[in-house]
Scaffold this motif. Structure first.
Motif, PDB file in Angstrom:
ATOM      1  N   THR A   1       6.996  18.439  -6.039  1.00  0.00           N
ATOM      2  CA  THR A   1       7.124  17.809  -4.722  1.00  0.00           C
ATOM      3  C   THR A   1       6.410  16.464  -4.703  1.00  0.00           C
ATOM      4  O   THR A   1       5.273  16.351  -5.177  1.00  0.00           O
ATOM      5  CB  THR A   1       6.532  18.706  -3.625  1.00  0.00           C
ATOM      6  N   TRP A   2       7.078  15.470  -4.143  1.00  0.00           N
ATOM      7  CA  TRP A   2       6.499  14.135  -4.046  1.00  0.00           C
ATOM      8  C   TRP A   2       6.903  13.528  -2.702  1.00  0.00           C
ATOM      9  O   TRP A   2       8.076  13.429  -2.367  1.00  0.00           O
ATOM     10  CB  TRP A   2       6.983  13.260  -5.190  1.00  0.00           C
ATOM     11  N   VAL A   3       5.903  13.144  -1.920  1.00  0.00           N
ATOM     12  CA  VAL A   3       6.115  12.440  -0.650  1.00  0.00           C
ATOM     13  C   VAL A   3       5.293  11.159  -0.695  1.00  0.00           C
ATOM     14  O   VAL A   3       4.105  11.194  -1.030  1.00  0.00           O
ATOM     15  CB  VAL A   3       5.672  13.306   0.552  1.00  0.00           C
ATOM     16  N   GLU A   4       5.918  10.041  -0.364  1.00  0.00           N
ATOM     17  CA  GLU A   4       5.205   8.765  -0.420  1.00  0.00           C
ATOM     18  C   GLU A   4       5.560   7.897   0.778  1.00  0.00           C
ATOM     19  O   GLU A   4       6.733   7.700   1.099  1.00  0.00           O
ATOM     20  CB  GLU A   4       5.521   8.014  -1.713  1.00  0.00           C
ATOM     21  N   LEU A   5       4.519   7.396   1.438  1.00  0.00           N
ATOM     22  CA  LEU A   5       4.653   6.451   2.541  1.00  0.00           C
ATOM     23  C   LEU A   5       4.172   5.092   2.054  1.00  0.00           C
ATOM     24  O   LEU A   5       3.077   4.974   1.509  1.00  0.00           O
ATOM     25  CB  LEU A   5       3.819   6.907   3.739  1.00  0.00           C
ATOM     26  N   THR A   6       4.995   4.063   2.232  1.00  0.00           N
ATOM     27  CA  THR A   6       4.659   2.732   1.731  1.00  0.00           C
ATOM     28  C   THR A   6       4.732   1.699   2.853  1.00  0.00           C
ATOM     29  O   THR A   6       5.491   1.846   3.809  1.00  0.00           O
ATOM     30  CB  THR A   6       5.613   2.300   0.599  1.00  0.00           C
ATOM     31  N   GLY A   7       3.936   0.651   2.719  1.00  0.00           N
ATOM     32  CA  GLY A   7       3.969  -0.466   3.643  1.00  0.00           C
ATOM     33  C   GLY A   7       3.543  -1.729   2.923  1.00  0.00           C
ATOM     34  O   GLY A   7       2.752  -1.671   1.970  1.00  0.00           O
ATOM     35  N   GLY A   8       4.069  -2.870   3.348  1.00  0.00           N
ATOM     36  CA  GLY A   8       3.722  -4.108   2.664  1.00  0.00           C
ATOM     37  C   GLY A   8       3.901  -5.332   3.530  1.00  0.00           C
ATOM     38  O   GLY A   8       4.635  -5.320   4.531  1.00  0.00           O
TER      39      GLY A   8
ATOM     40  N   LEU B   1       0.847  -1.182   0.000  1.00  0.00           N
ATOM     41  CA  LEU B   1       0.000   0.000   0.000  1.00  0.00           C
ATOM     42  C   LEU B   1       0.885   1.235   0.000  1.00  0.00           C
ATOM     43  O   LEU B   1       1.899   1.290   0.707  1.00  0.00           O
ATOM     44  CB  LEU B   1      -0.900   0.005   1.240  1.00  0.00           C
ATOM     45  N   ALA B   2       0.507   2.241  -0.796  1.00  0.00           N
ATOM     46  CA  ALA B   2       1.256   3.485  -0.862  1.00  0.00           C
ATOM     47  C   ALA B   2       0.310   4.665  -0.684  1.00  0.00           C
ATOM     48  O   ALA B   2      -0.770   4.702  -1.276  1.00  0.00           O
ATOM     49  CB  ALA B   2       1.991   3.603  -2.197  1.00  0.00           C
ATOM     50  N   LEU B   3       0.730   5.624   0.135  1.00  0.00           N
ATOM     51  CA  LEU B   3       0.016   6.880   0.320  1.00  0.00           C
ATOM     52  C   LEU B   3       0.909   7.999  -0.177  1.00  0.00           C
ATOM     53  O   LEU B   3       2.045   8.164   0.306  1.00  0.00           O
ATOM     54  CB  LEU B   3      -0.333   7.106   1.790  1.00  0.00           C
ATOM     55  N   GLY B   4       0.436   8.755  -1.171  1.00  0.00           N
ATOM     56  CA  GLY B   4       1.268   9.779  -1.769  1.00  0.00           C
ATOM     57  C   GLY B   4       0.700  11.174  -1.614  1.00  0.00           C
ATOM     58  O   GLY B   4      -0.530  11.362  -1.551  1.00  0.00           O
ATOM     59  N   TRP B   5       1.588  12.147  -1.555  1.00  0.00           N
ATOM     60  CA  TRP B   5       1.193  13.557  -1.447  1.00  0.00           C
ATOM     61  C   TRP B   5       2.007  14.348  -2.455  1.00  0.00           C
ATOM     62  O   TRP B   5       3.241  14.296  -2.458  1.00  0.00           O
ATOM     63  CB  TRP B   5       1.449  14.061  -0.024  1.00  0.00           C
TER      64      TRP B   5
END
Length: 679
Positions: A239-246, A229-233
């Motif tokens: 500007t690119w910020v991405e939080l990922t988890g798996g 799963l990725a959450l991007g802003w």
């Protein structure tokens, strides 16, 4: 894991799914998608004048679409795999090089396996179709990543999502069914707007054991799943910020091992930040931190009927884990004709192990984990490009890594300072029909990895392997070209290298039972080889290409061949392409390998006492563009049901009913069908 045997069900199911999907597509006004033919060989490079090869892992490939990273990389010329007998989880090789000589990255970070015999290599945890592109940098021709690979750097990458006001979602899904109960399901979906998004990648793959060309069953069933799963802003276009988890898990039966893999669990978490056009000179600042945790179990009873042997008289299992924390920051600067990328990166990982206590009949689950290794590295790099006129470019790089490894249980420590550098000249020849060439010289020093420090019983004749294996030093020349003229195109990449203190594994019999044990030593070596291809478009519809790869290595200390190097291989690809469908034929020809060094190799496999036989296999495929965004692909691999074995295959294992004195065979005739849909 039992699955129904395959007759015509996959094709019928695929047609049904395709028809249903086309009806949905017609109602949703999906934009037209360009259909791509099945990829059977990733050939010419398309960056750095051919040095860097890029591939699209979302396209179907032949043989049957890949289950993991090693499976997919074998479609790229130059790659092979050490196979242990499962239909998945091979250990990839490139130009005859193995292990940490190949740097495997996912979205810029490294996820290392834990098994002391590399049952769970880095590529085992990669689902290729979840990524947008694969980049292969040949040779020591970059310094941008920690503990640089000497043979190649492989990067699996995903793109940031971009949405506008008209469409705030996208997705794709595929289903593959094939012989021997093969069933793959892959879904990728994303929703968002101009400033934010959420993306889900999930897949599952399962298969029964396959049969070889003689109809003999080779125990090799597997099941695996992944979810990320990725959450991007994206507050603005720079500007690119991405939080990922798996999370992921799986299991695999091995025809060539005394144990099976009953657990391949993965957990990951990452944060990535990128800012472009900071100033007129600073074009990009990027930073990321990633955490990976792999939990792997191998045993001799949960996936096979336990049969006592002299080496394993009781049920036993081993549980290993590895935690890895990677961090990286880089700055890209541009002025006049210069581009400079500088940065720092770190890696910390720790390894634990616990085993069944067979003497006291205590299962591993009831025992505490014991830490046996801690690893820390920090490195800095600079990579400079200079545009010399319109047609020439100079690229160079320098890197320094400080590495510390602790053998916790024996209270030992190693510290090494490892330099690496390269220099490359790229040239564009517009006067020769857009020809492009490159030539580069690279040097890299490599720290012995976990498997070379902890798995062997001795190092350079000393029982203390940890202290007595030297770092490996590689000096390599890489050169190549690519050229296109009308209907004809060609490309080639060649290399030659000198390796000082090459880390070689030798297997020696020990004890009354003569069980082979790994022993490691340093030797000097010379390597050379090439990959090449030509393509021709006979008509608007008919295309063909031929590619070949050859790797050679010599142990100059002993004047013997380097072991575990794949033989000369050629691939012939013929395609017929029309507006809505393609037809293809893929002929793979592999020579025999008589350059062997008996019982020498790497921590996974070794050369046997006779040369391997050559073989050829023919595969057929077709793709039909059902509707906008919907494609149906079908294929038949090994059409003539040939019985053959790859040179790098391991020996069979008596625990699964195979002869331990012969290599196991590869899959016989194999049917498959795949439906993919984009929306």
């Amino acid at each position: 894991m039992a699955q129904p045997q395959f007759f015509l069900q996959p094709l019928a199911a695929a047609v049904c799914v395709a028809c249903y999907s086309s009806a949905v597509a017609a109602n949703e006004h999906i934009p037209v998608q360009t259909m791509a033919p099945i990829v059977v060989t990733s050939a010419a490079g398309n960056d750095a004048n051919g040095l860097i090869v890029r591939a699209d892992p979302k396209q179907p490939i032949q043989p049957v679409p890949a289950t993991d990273g090693a499976d997919y990389l074998q479609s790229i010329v130059g790659f092979s795999s050490v196979n242990s007998g499962a239909g998945t989880n091979g250990d990839v090789t490139f130009r005859g090089m193995f292990g940490s000589r190949i740097k495997i990255l996912t979205d810029g970070t490294e996820n290392l396996g834990a098994c002391p015999s590399r049952m769970d290599s880095s590529t085992s945890y990669i689902s290729p179709e979840s990524y947008d592109r694969i980049s292969v940098i040949k040779g020591p021709q970059t310094v941008q990543y920690a503990n640089t690979g000497s043979a190649a750097t492989v990067i699996f990458e995903r793109n940031p999502e971009q949405f506008d006001q008209d469409k705030k979602y996208r997705g794709q899904a595929s289903v593959l069914m094939g012989s021997y109960g093969r069933l793959d399901q892959n879904v990728e979906a994303a929703v968002g707007d101009e400033n934010k998004y959420i993306r889900l990648n999930t897949n599952r793959s399962v298969s029964d054991s396959y049969q070889d060309g003689d109809g003999r069953t080779v125990p090799s069933d597997w099941e695996r799943w992944n979810a990320d799963l990725a959450l991007g802003w994206t507050p603005d276009e720079d500007t690119w910020v991405e939080l990922t988890g798996g999370k992921a898990d799986g299991e695999a039966v091995y025809a060539g091992r005394m144990m099976d893999g009953s657990k391949f669990a993965r957990e990951s978490l990452g944060l990535r930040v990128e800012k472009k056009n900071v100033t007129d000179v600073i074009k990009k600042i990027e930073a990321q931190v990633n955490y990976n945790y792999n939990d792997h179990v191998m045993d001799n009873y949960s996936l096979r009927d336990f049969k006592p042997t002299m080496m394993m008289p009781k049920e036993t299992g081993t549980n290993v884990t590895r935690k890895t924390l990677n961090a990286r920051m880089a700055v890209t600067q541009e002025w006049d004709k210069f581009e400079l990328i500088t940065g720092v990166d770190t890696q910390n990982n720790e390894h634990t192990i616990r085993k069944t206590d067979t003497d006291r009949n205590i299962p591993y689950q009831n025992l505490p984990r014991s830490k046996d290794m801690e690893f820390q590295s920090i490195g800095g790099f600079g990579e400079l490009s200079y545009q010399v006129g319109d047609n020439n470019k100079l690229v160079s790089g320098l890197r320094l890594d400080q590495v510390k490894v602790d053998a916790v249980q024996s209270n030992q420590e190693r510290k090494e300072t490892l330099p690496s550098a390269f220099f490359r000249f790229e040239n564009h020849h517009p006067e020769y029909d857009d020809g492009k060439t490159y030539i580069g010289l690279g040097y890299v020093e490599r720290m012995p990895d976990y498997w070379e420090l902890f798995s062997p019983k001795s190092g350079n004749g000393q029982l203390n392997t940890f202290k007595n294996i030297d770092t490996e030093k590689t000096l390599q020349l890489d050169l190549g070209y690519q050229h296109a003229h009308g209907k004809f195109n060609s490309w080639a990449s060649a290399y030659a290298g000198l390796i000082q203190d090459y880390i070689l594994t030798t297997y020696l019999p020990t004890g009354d039972m003569g069980m082979l044990e790994a022993h490691t030593r340093n030797v000097d070596a010379t390597i050379a080889g090439a990959e090449a291809g030509i393509g021709y478009q006979f008509t608007d519809a008919i295309q063909a290409d031929v590619s070949a790869m050859y790797a050679w290595g010599e142990n100059t200390t002993d004047n013997t061949p380097l072991p575990q190097i794949s033989p000369l291989e050629a691939r012939v690809n013929l395609r017929y392409i029309q507006d809505n469908y393609t037809l293809g034929a893929y002929w793979r020809l592999v020579d025999s390998q008589n350059r062997i060094s008996e019982r020498e190799g790497n921590i996974v496999g070794y050369d046997h006492n006779k040369k391997s036989a050559g073989f050829g296999t023919l595969s057929l495929n077709g793709t039909y563009h059902v509707n906008e965004g919907v494609d149906l692909s079908i294929g038949v691999d090994n059409v003539f049901d040939r019985t053959y074995t790859e040179h790098l295959n391991k020996m069979g294992n008596a625990g699964v009913g195979l002869a331990a004195t012969e290599q196991f065979n590869n899959i016989g005739r194999n049917y498959w069908a795949r439906v993919s849909m984009k929306f």
